[in-house]
Write a protein that holds these residues in place. Structure first.
Motif, short mmCIF file in Angstrom:
data_model
loop_
_atom_site.label_atom_id
_atom_site.label_comp_id
_atom_site.label_asym_id
_atom_site.label_seq_id
_atom_site.Cartn_x
_atom_site.Cartn_y
_atom_site.Cartn_z
N SER A 118 8.68 54.12 57.40
CA SER A 118 7.53 54.97 57.72
C SER A 118 7.24 55.86 56.52
CB SER A 118 7.82 55.83 58.95
OG SER A 118 8.94 56.65 58.71
N GLY A 119 5.96 56.03 56.23
CA GLY A 119 5.57 56.85 55.09
C GLY A 119 5.86 56.16 53.76
N PHE A 120 6.82 55.37 53.73
CA PHE A 120 7.28 54.56 52.61
C PHE A 120 7.31 55.27 51.27
CE2 PHE A 120 7.42 50.99 49.60
CZ PHE A 120 8.64 50.51 50.02
N ASP A 121 8.37 56.06 51.09
CA ASP A 121 8.65 56.68 49.80
C ASP A 121 9.73 55.89 49.06
OD1 ASP A 121 6.89 58.68 50.41
OD2 ASP A 121 8.43 60.00 51.24
N HIS A 122 10.29 54.91 49.73
CA HIS A 122 11.38 54.13 49.16
C HIS A 122 10.88 53.31 47.96
CE1 HIS A 122 15.01 51.68 49.01
NE2 HIS A 122 14.21 50.63 48.90
N PRO A 123 11.46 53.51 46.78
CA PRO A 123 11.05 52.69 45.63
C PRO A 123 11.58 51.27 45.78
CG PRO A 123 12.85 54.12 45.03
CD PRO A 123 12.48 54.49 46.44
N ILE A 124 10.73 50.29 45.52
CA ILE A 124 11.13 48.89 45.69
C ILE A 124 11.86 48.40 44.45
CG2 ILE A 124 10.27 46.53 45.96
CD1 ILE A 124 8.11 47.57 47.74
N ASP A 125 13.03 47.82 44.68
CA ASP A 125 13.77 47.14 43.63
C ASP A 125 13.26 45.70 43.61
OD1 ASP A 125 15.56 45.74 42.06
OD2 ASP A 125 17.35 46.44 43.09
N LEU A 127 13.72 43.16 42.01
CA LEU A 127 14.65 42.06 41.84
C LEU A 127 15.15 41.55 43.19
CD1 LEU A 127 16.21 40.32 39.81
CD2 LEU A 127 17.99 42.08 39.81
N TYR A 128 15.28 42.47 44.17
CA TYR A 128 15.84 42.11 45.47
C TYR A 128 14.93 42.38 46.66
CZ TYR A 128 20.26 41.82 42.95
OH TYR A 128 21.25 41.48 42.07
N GLU A 129 13.88 43.19 46.49
CA GLU A 129 13.08 43.65 47.62
C GLU A 129 11.60 43.30 47.44
OE1 GLU A 129 15.92 47.58 47.88
OE2 GLU A 129 13.77 47.86 47.69
N GLU A 130 10.90 43.26 48.57
CA GLU A 130 9.45 43.01 48.55
C GLU A 130 8.80 43.65 49.76
OE1 GLU A 130 7.75 39.37 49.80
OE2 GLU A 130 9.37 38.94 51.17
N LYS A 131 7.54 43.99 49.63
CA LYS A 131 6.72 44.44 50.76
C LYS A 131 6.13 43.20 51.43
CE LYS A 131 2.46 46.91 51.84
NZ LYS A 131 1.29 47.60 51.28
N ILE A 132 6.16 43.18 52.77
CA ILE A 132 5.56 42.07 53.51
C ILE A 132 4.22 42.56 54.04
CG2 ILE A 132 5.83 40.40 55.38
CD1 ILE A 132 8.84 40.76 55.14
N ASP A 133 3.15 42.19 53.36
CA ASP A 133 1.82 42.71 53.67
C ASP A 133 1.35 42.40 55.08
OD1 ASP A 133 1.38 43.92 51.18
OD2 ASP A 133 0.74 42.03 50.30
N CYS A 134 1.61 41.18 55.58
CA CYS A 134 1.07 40.81 56.89
C CYS A 134 1.78 41.52 58.04
CB CYS A 134 1.10 39.29 57.09
SG CYS A 134 2.75 38.57 57.28
N LEU A 135 2.89 42.20 57.77
CA LEU A 135 3.60 42.96 58.80
C LEU A 135 3.43 44.46 58.65
CD1 LEU A 135 7.02 41.06 59.04
CD2 LEU A 135 5.06 40.91 60.58
N SER A 136 2.93 44.90 57.51
CA SER A 136 2.80 46.33 57.22
C SER A 136 1.49 46.89 57.75
CB SER A 136 2.89 46.56 55.71
OG SER A 136 4.15 46.13 55.23
N GLY A 137 1.47 48.21 58.02
CA GLY A 137 0.28 48.89 58.50
C GLY A 137 -0.08 50.05 57.59
#
Length: 194
Positions: A118-125, A127-137
């Motif tokens: 929520s709010g998404f302040d988490h920085p994406i790594d 190399l290992y992480e991704e945002k899933i656009d079709c599930l995000s609001g």
């Protein structure tokens, strides 16, 4: 528009045609252990292998909890089928997919950890992480992590689930999967005339 062939013999191979242009240019053959619902009797297929030929989506396989998948092909020799999400958000179906109640499995699995931030302040790594656009609001972001165990400890992120993707190819990110590969063991349950 899909069209189904007809036959008087109950366990004869059927076809589900999908229309991509003004002519039927794509079809999938349906035979044991699969069967077409409302076209072939129950005795023409094994439990869990029921298919439906849809006018718009083509050949559909319903899996418990995850709903309908469109069948791209069936290889009877390899005992493998490739399916995709007709709504084009495969990660959403993978969150609820549970193959234990089905006759299907996979040759290999890729595992991902899925989080809701929520709010998404988490920085994406990246190399290992991704945002899933079709599930995000607009006020939350769903991300996946391709590690074998949860590592994100951001207080704005809650762990949702580990997702195992049955596949022939292992991709870097969960959202890069457009389809999954399902396999099955040999079945000999068809006996016409039952």
């Amino acid at each position: 528009m899909p069209h189904m062939s007809s036959s008087a013999q109950c366990c004869e191979t059927k076809e589900c045609y999908r229309k991509f242009s003004s002519t039927y240019n794509y079809s999938i053959s349906i035979k044991s252990p699969f069967r077409l619902i409302d076209v072939q009797p129950d005795s023409c297929g094994c439990r869990g292998f029921n298919l439906h030929c849809d006018d718009e989506l083509g050949l559909l396989l319903e899996l418990p909890y995850a709903g309908n998948f469109t069948v791209e092909y069936i290889s009877y020799h390899l005992r493998e089928t490739r399916v995709f999400d007709p709504n084009e958000c495969l990660p959403q179906k993978l969150l609820t997919l549970n193959l234990t109640a089905t006759p299907f499995g996979g040759t290999q699995f890729a595992n991902y950890q899925v989080y809701n931030c929520s709010g998404f302040d988490h920085p994406i790594d990246y190399l290992y992480e991704e945002k899933i656009d079709c599930l995000s609001g607009s006020d939350y972001t769903v991300i996946s992590e391709r590690r074998s165990f949860p590592t994100i400890t951001d207080t704005n992120c809650s762990f949702l689930k580990q997702v195992s993707v049955p596949t022939d190819y292992v991709f870097s990110y969960l959202s890069t999967y457009s389809s999954i590969y399902l396999t099955w063991d040999d079945h000999d349950c068809v006996s016409c005339g039952k």
